[in-house]
Design a protein around this motif. Structure first.
Motif, PDB file in Angstrom:
ATOM      1  N   TYR A  23       0.821  -1.233   0.030  1.00 46.22           N
ATOM      2  CA  TYR A  23      -0.005   0.028  -0.054  1.00 46.22           C
ATOM      3  C   TYR A  23       0.681   1.272  -0.021  1.00 46.22           C
ATOM      4  O   TYR A  23       1.721   1.268   0.686  1.00 46.22           O
ATOM      5  CB  TYR A  23      -0.928   0.006   1.279  1.00 46.22           C
ATOM      6  N   ASP A  34      -5.985   8.898  -1.323  1.00 46.51           N
ATOM      7  CA  ASP A  34      -6.913   7.729  -0.855  1.00 46.51           C
ATOM      8  C   ASP A  34      -5.820   6.597  -0.703  1.00 46.51           C
ATOM      9  O   ASP A  34      -6.202   5.735  -0.023  1.00 46.51           O
ATOM     10  CB  ASP A  34      -7.851   7.667  -2.013  1.00 46.51           C
ATOM     11  N   ASP A  99      -8.056   5.252  11.404  1.00 43.35           N
ATOM     12  CA  ASP A  99      -8.752   4.454  10.443  1.00 43.35           C
ATOM     13  C   ASP A  99      -8.067   3.935   9.151  1.00 43.35           C
ATOM     14  O   ASP A  99      -7.989   3.127   8.584  1.00 43.35           O
ATOM     15  CB  ASP A  99     -10.266   4.912  10.243  1.00 43.35           C
ATOM     16  N   LYS A 100      -7.104   5.253   8.525  1.00 43.55           N
ATOM     17  CA  LYS A 100      -6.531   4.866   7.318  1.00 43.55           C
ATOM     18  C   LYS A 100      -5.557   4.118   7.649  1.00 43.55           C
ATOM     19  O   LYS A 100      -5.341   3.142   6.683  1.00 43.55           O
ATOM     20  CB  LYS A 100      -5.826   6.195   7.138  1.00 43.55           C
ATOM     21  N   ASP A 103      -6.918   0.458   8.098  1.00 44.26           N
ATOM     22  CA  ASP A 103      -7.709  -0.049   6.645  1.00 44.26           C
ATOM     23  C   ASP A 103      -6.439  -0.342   5.763  1.00 44.26           C
ATOM     24  O   ASP A 103      -6.490  -1.273   5.215  1.00 44.26           O
ATOM     25  CB  ASP A 103      -8.273   1.215   6.263  1.00 44.26           C
ATOM     26  N   LEU A 106      -5.318  -3.685   6.717  1.00 44.50           N
ATOM     27  CA  LEU A 106      -6.267  -4.773   6.195  1.00 44.50           C
ATOM     28  C   LEU A 106      -6.188  -5.162   4.851  1.00 44.50           C
ATOM     29  O   LEU A 106      -6.070  -6.229   4.328  1.00 44.50           O
ATOM     30  CB  LEU A 106      -7.703  -4.292   6.635  1.00 44.50           C
ATOM     31  N   GLN A 107      -5.981  -4.046   4.240  1.00 38.52           N
ATOM     32  CA  GLN A 107      -5.869  -4.124   2.645  1.00 38.52           C
ATOM     33  C   GLN A 107      -4.735  -5.136   2.112  1.00 38.52           C
ATOM     34  O   GLN A 107      -4.817  -5.871   1.268  1.00 38.52           O
ATOM     35  CB  GLN A 107      -5.810  -2.682   1.767  1.00 38.52           C
TER      36      GLN A 107
END
Ligand code: PLP
Ligand code: COI
Length: 342
Positions: A23, A34, A99-100, A103, A106-107
């Motif tokens: 990521y 994003d 949260d970013k 997330d 998790l991604q």
């Protein structure tokens, strides 16, 4: 994409290997984009990036665990997110929203599911979130842009496998952090400062060194990549309190486990180096290290042996079994500690 992985999970050490996707998110003109998953594991950044010259960067380390039923879970990722925020603010990096951060983790785990080691191998998927100052910059100042990345690789033991005790030596010659420096945040400079001391320790046959408090060199601080704990002769779980050590998420989890599961008294306090004989068991704890029992500590040329140089002590074993059981889903976790990936 290589989703058919052919890995001997039992032979994994703590080493880098390239997985399918990572990521990347960029901060520019005052905001984070994003983010996206990319295949390329090389970064193309300015030669004048502050991360390269002035150490403007910080990072995290957490793991994904495969449970008995085949599902995958993260251990306390919100704590890593909060610590990264503290590290960011200490070196003037724009904060990553919690949260970013979660997330992104998790991604990355979902995109690399084939690399999450099977239950029962003891291996895990290590996640390395990091933030670096990038863009053209010459003077000592904060970067014009930042890059937040998360990559992962399957790993085995950081020190010796399982519960084999390791020996450490006290670093009397070098400190990893200054009294009001950056020891309590996870910035690369702390690790650069530890490389030479680590190399000397390994050359002398030790797993790593233990640092003393930088102001007086009389109290135990921590290991180069893990916190320190000890069990006193009257069964108190003790761990150093100091403004210059990294607040280990594993350590705070062990404090909870010691109190609530093992019903031990817990003290976070000074640990004088001349009081090693107060302890019958000691250990190093961290995400990568999990719990490494300490066989002995060498200080001023003398090795002080705790429980044994070859066998784990009974309380350390109970702490390990409980922590390991929670992380792999076999022991009920306190509320909020586990975040399911799938
Ligand atoms: N201390 C240092 C210097 C570390 O690098 C680490 C590893 O993250 C730890 C302690 C253990 O922290 P945690 O349990 O949050 O992984
Ligand atoms: C971790 O335990 O996650 C660490 O970051 C320790 C070390 C590999 C730097």
């Amino acid at each position: 994409m290589s989703t058919n992985v052919n890995i001997d999970w039992s032979k994994l050490g703590f080493a880098y290997s390239k997985t399918d996707l990572r990521y990347i998110s960029i901060w520019k003109n005052g905001k984070w984009d994003d983010g996206e998953l990319v295949e390329d594991n090389k970064l193309n950044i300015s030669e004048a990036s502050t991360a390269l010259h002035y150490g403007q960067q910080c990072f995290e380390g957490l793991k994904a665990y495969r449970t008995k039923d085949g599902s995958i879970q993260l251990f306390r990722p919100y704590e890593n997110a909060k610590r990264l925020m503290r590290s960011c603010s200490r070196v003037l990096i724009p904060e990553i929203p919690i949260d970013k951060f979660v997330d992104a983790c998790l991604q990355v785990v979902k995109a690399n599911e084939a690399f999450v080691p099977p239950y029962g191998t003891g291996a895990t998927l290590y996640l390395r979130p990091y933030v670096i100052g990038i863009g053209d910059n010459l003077g000592v100042s904060t970067a014009p842009e930042f890059l937040f990345g998360v990559f992962c690789c399957p790993v085995g033991a950081y020190f010796k496998s399982g519960l084999a005790p390791v020996n450490f030596m006290i670093s009397d010659e070098y400190d990893r952090a200054a009294p009001y420096g950056t020891g309590d945040v996870k910035v690369g400079g702390n690790y650069a400062a530890s490389l030479l001391a680590h190399e000397h320790a390994v050359e002398k046959g030790f797993a790593d060194c233990i640092y003393l408090d930088p102001a007086t060199h009389t109290k135990i601080e921590e290991v180069g990549a893990a916190n320190f704990f000890g069990i006193t002769n009257d069964n108190v779980f003790v761990t150093p309190k100091s403004p210059s050590i990294l607040p280990s998420i594993t350590k705070y989890s062990l404090i909870h486990i010691a109190k609530e599961y093992l019903k031990l008294e817990v003290q976070e306090r000074d640990v004088p180096i001349n009081k090693l004989s107060d302890f019958k068991e000691t250990g190093a704890c961290g995400t990568a290290a999990v719990i490494s029992p300490i066989g002995g500590i060498e200080y001023k040329g003398k090795l002080h042996v705790f429980h044994s140089e070859t066998e784990v002590g009974p309380i350390t074993k109970k702490l390990y079994d409980t922590l390991y059981g929670i992380q792999f889903g076999d022991v009920a976790a306190p509320a909020g500690w586990i975040v399911k990936v799938k």
